[in-house]
Design a protein around this motif. Structure first.
Motif, PDB file in Angstrom:
ATOM      1  N   SER A   1      28.874  48.310 -61.679  1.00 63.05           N
ATOM      2  CA  SER A   1      28.452  49.560 -62.300  1.00 63.05           C
ATOM      3  C   SER A   1      29.526  50.066 -63.249  1.00 63.05           C
ATOM      4  CB  SER A   1      28.164  50.620 -61.216  1.00 63.05           C
ATOM      5  OG  SER A   1      29.340  50.895 -60.481  1.00 63.05           O
ATOM      6  N   ASP A   2      29.254  51.192 -63.894  1.00 66.72           N
ATOM      7  CA  ASP A   2      30.226  51.793 -64.795  1.00 66.72           C
ATOM      8  C   ASP A   2      31.166  52.715 -64.037  1.00 66.72           C
ATOM      9  OD1 ASP A   2      29.261  50.524 -67.039  1.00 66.72           O
ATOM     10  OD2 ASP A   2      27.919  52.158 -67.602  1.00 66.72           O
TER      11      ASP A   2
ATOM     12  N   ARG B   1      30.797  46.737 -57.508  1.00 62.62           N
ATOM     13  CA  ARG B   1      29.410  47.226 -57.460  1.00 62.62           C
ATOM     14  C   ARG B   1      28.610  46.797 -58.676  1.00 62.62           C
ATOM     15  NH1 ARG B   1      25.133  47.835 -55.539  1.00 62.62           N
ATOM     16  NH2 ARG B   1      24.163  49.764 -54.822  1.00 62.62           N
TER      17      ARG B   1
ATOM     18  N   PHE C   1      20.709  56.758 -57.601  1.00 67.16           N
ATOM     19  CA  PHE C   1      22.128  57.001 -57.826  1.00 67.16           C
ATOM     20  C   PHE C   1      22.833  55.725 -58.280  1.00 67.16           C
ATOM     21  CE2 PHE C   1      20.676  60.348 -55.161  1.00 67.16           C
ATOM     22  CZ  PHE C   1      21.461  61.448 -55.438  1.00 67.16           C
ATOM     23  N   LYS C   2      23.739  55.869 -59.244  1.00 66.87           N
ATOM     24  CA  LYS C   2      24.505  54.719 -59.731  1.00 66.87           C
ATOM     25  C   LYS C   2      25.840  55.198 -60.292  1.00 66.87           C
ATOM     26  CE  LYS C   2      22.614  54.696 -64.430  1.00 66.87           C
ATOM     27  NZ  LYS C   2      21.995  53.873 -65.495  1.00 66.87           N
ATOM     28  N   ASP C   3      26.724  54.258 -60.485  1.00 69.17           N
ATOM     29  CA  ASP C   3      28.029  54.453 -61.110  1.00 69.17           C
ATOM     30  C   ASP C   3      29.055  55.101 -60.165  1.00 69.17           C
ATOM     31  OD1 ASP C   3      27.063  53.287 -63.416  1.00 69.17           O
ATOM     32  OD2 ASP C   3      26.504  55.205 -64.331  1.00 69.17           O
TER      33      ASP C   3
ATOM     34  N   ALA D   1      18.167  54.876 -54.496  1.00 73.04           N
ATOM     35  CA  ALA D   1      17.976  54.040 -55.689  1.00 73.04           C
ATOM     36  C   ALA D   1      18.218  54.813 -56.983  1.00 73.04           C
ATOM     37  CB  ALA D   1      16.572  53.450 -55.682  1.00 73.04           C
TER      38      ALA D   1
ATOM     39  N   ARG E   1      23.571  60.483 -50.783  1.00 71.91           N
ATOM     40  CA  ARG E   1      24.376  60.233 -51.969  1.00 71.91           C
ATOM     41  C   ARG E   1      24.656  61.572 -52.655  1.00 71.91           C
ATOM     42  NH1 ARG E   1      24.949  56.216 -49.685  1.00 71.91           N
ATOM     43  NH2 ARG E   1      24.645  54.054 -50.383  1.00 71.91           N
TER      44      ARG E   1
ATOM     45  N   GLU F   1      26.760  57.411 -57.691  1.00 70.57           N
ATOM     46  CA  GLU F   1      26.695  56.847 -56.345  1.00 70.57           C
ATOM     47  C   GLU F   1      27.931  57.213 -55.527  1.00 70.57           C
ATOM     48  OE1 GLU F   1      25.938  52.528 -54.136  1.00 70.57           O
ATOM     49  OE2 GLU F   1      26.285  52.609 -56.292  1.00 70.57           O
TER      50      GLU F   1
ATOM     51  N   LYS G   1      23.586  61.973 -61.210  1.00 68.64           N
ATOM     52  CA  LYS G   1      23.432  61.226 -59.952  1.00 68.64           C
ATOM     53  C   LYS G   1      24.377  60.016 -59.813  1.00 68.64           C
ATOM     54  CE  LYS G   1      18.601  62.561 -59.320  1.00 68.64           C
ATOM     55  NZ  LYS G   1      18.560  63.468 -60.510  1.00 68.64           N
TER      56      LYS G   1
END
Length: 369
Positions: free
Chosen positions: A45-46, A43, A11-13, A9, A186, A101, A99
């Motif tokens: 996301s950026d 997703r 991790f993103k982008d 949770a 991740r 993804e 972090k």
């Protein structure tokens, strides 16, 4: 706080490592940014580019023009020339801090060296030499329907809510395609074969809107164990299949007269006014052509304006490497050859008889203009 690669949770982008050499971005960067834009949209996301070097910040807006929302720039005199230690330190530091993804690399000399080092340091997985990427399950299923022989009932077993990156690559020498996911760790990391992903059109308004942010990395004594004393360039004739507008490829069909078959292909290239000689896997495995001529999943994926296949039956591995060509002309004496399934123009006949007539017709048509 220690880096926790299992806290999914956090991790993103979608990130893309953007390779530059001597202050110039590589074409692979634009392909990966274009593909990363698709994944980021799937997703929600950026999309972020990572640019490492020294005095390279002015290159960053170009990445925005192909779809990057933001570019992190890491500059240091120690990073002016690529070293595995220096680039791995810089990239792992920012990954542990921000972090992401997903992190994508080009399957270039740099990418193939850097990606596994970073994956090992971060304790995550890496899928090498990918030819297709998806996050959205519906898009992945549509890909399978067009590119695999998987029975329809198998799709019912899929978890359609799966948001892991689906990384597809050739396996077992190109005889199978394998899709790999990294569900427990991740970031998800992959290297992507150059020429596979389609480059988007450059958009100046997106370039102007791209956020460029500097990121500082501190180097301690011993972080970089390699000293580059000199960079020596050797001249070599390059077979540029990926950038070619016209490719004429030969296959098993030239085996009765290998030199003659290659000469016919070269004559056809000359009639077109230029192009590049390609070959199927069997021509490379048999030693008729060097590996840099190979088109296919275990060779190079190409998108020329015109692709001519002479004596190529059209295995699934070869078709995957050239089926996105704008115009495909196939010559084969087998009327059931799979290459005819994707050819815009198919000629059933002996290539040694057909190719000279085709060459003459092309030369006459061009001369008339």
């Amino acid at each position: 706080m220690a880096f926790n690669n299992t806290d999914l949770a956090a991790f993103k982008d979608i990130w893309v490592f953007c390779e530059q050499r001597e202050g110039k971005l590589m074409n692979t960067d634009f392909e990966l940014i274009s593909e990363g834009r698709k994944l980021a949209d799937e997703r929600g996301s950026d999309l972020i580019g990572i640019l490492i070097g020294n005095g390279v910040k002015d290159l960053a807006p170009q990445l925005g023009g192909y779809g990057a929302d933001k570019v992190y720039v890491i500059e240091d005199p120690a990073l002016e020339i690529y070293t595995t230690d220096g680039y791995a330190k810089a990239l792992c530091d920012i990954i542990e801090d921000k972090k992401p993804e997903v992190v994508l690399f080009g399957a270039t000399n740099y990418g193939r060296d850097l990606a596994p080092r970073c994956a090992a340091r971060l304790g995550t997985g890496l899928t090498a030499d990918c030819t297709h990427l998806d996050i959205d399950m519906n898009n992945y299923v549509e890909f399978l329907k067009s590119a695999s022989t998987l029975p329809a009932e198998k799709y019912e077993r899929f978890n359609m809510e799966d948001v892991n990156l689906k990384m597809t690559r050739p396996a077992f020498g190109g005889h199978l395609m394998a899709t790999i996911i990294c569900p427990r760790f991740r970031p998800c990391m992959s290297t992507v074969r150059p020429g596979v992903m389609k480059k988007a059109e450059f958009d100046q308004s997106k370039a102007d809107a791209c956020v460029v942010e500097s990121y500082n990395v501190e180097f301690a004594d011993g972080d970089i164990k390699t000293v580059v004393e000199e960079v020596v360039k050797a001249s070599k004739k390059i077979v540029d299949l990926i950038g070619a507008d016209i490719i004429v490829s030969v296959g098993r069909g030239i085996k009765k007269d290998i030199e003659g078959g290659i000469k016919l292909a070269e004559d056809l290239i000359e009639a077109f006014g230029g192009g590049v000689l390609g070959g199927s896997r069997v021509t490379v495995d048999s030693g008729w052509l060097s590996h840099d001529h190979q088109v296919g999943q275990t060779g190079k994926t190409v998108h020329p304006k015109i692709y001519v296949a002479l004596g190529i039956s059209g295995s699934i591995q070869h078709k995957a490497g050239m089926q996105e060509s704008e115009l495909i002309i196939a010559v084969n004496k087998d009327p059931n050859a799979p290459i005819f399934e994707i050819a815009d123009y198919g000629i059933c006949g002996d290539l040694f008889k057909v190719t000279p007539m085709l060459t003459e017709a092309i030369a006459a048509a061009i001369a008339s203009k």
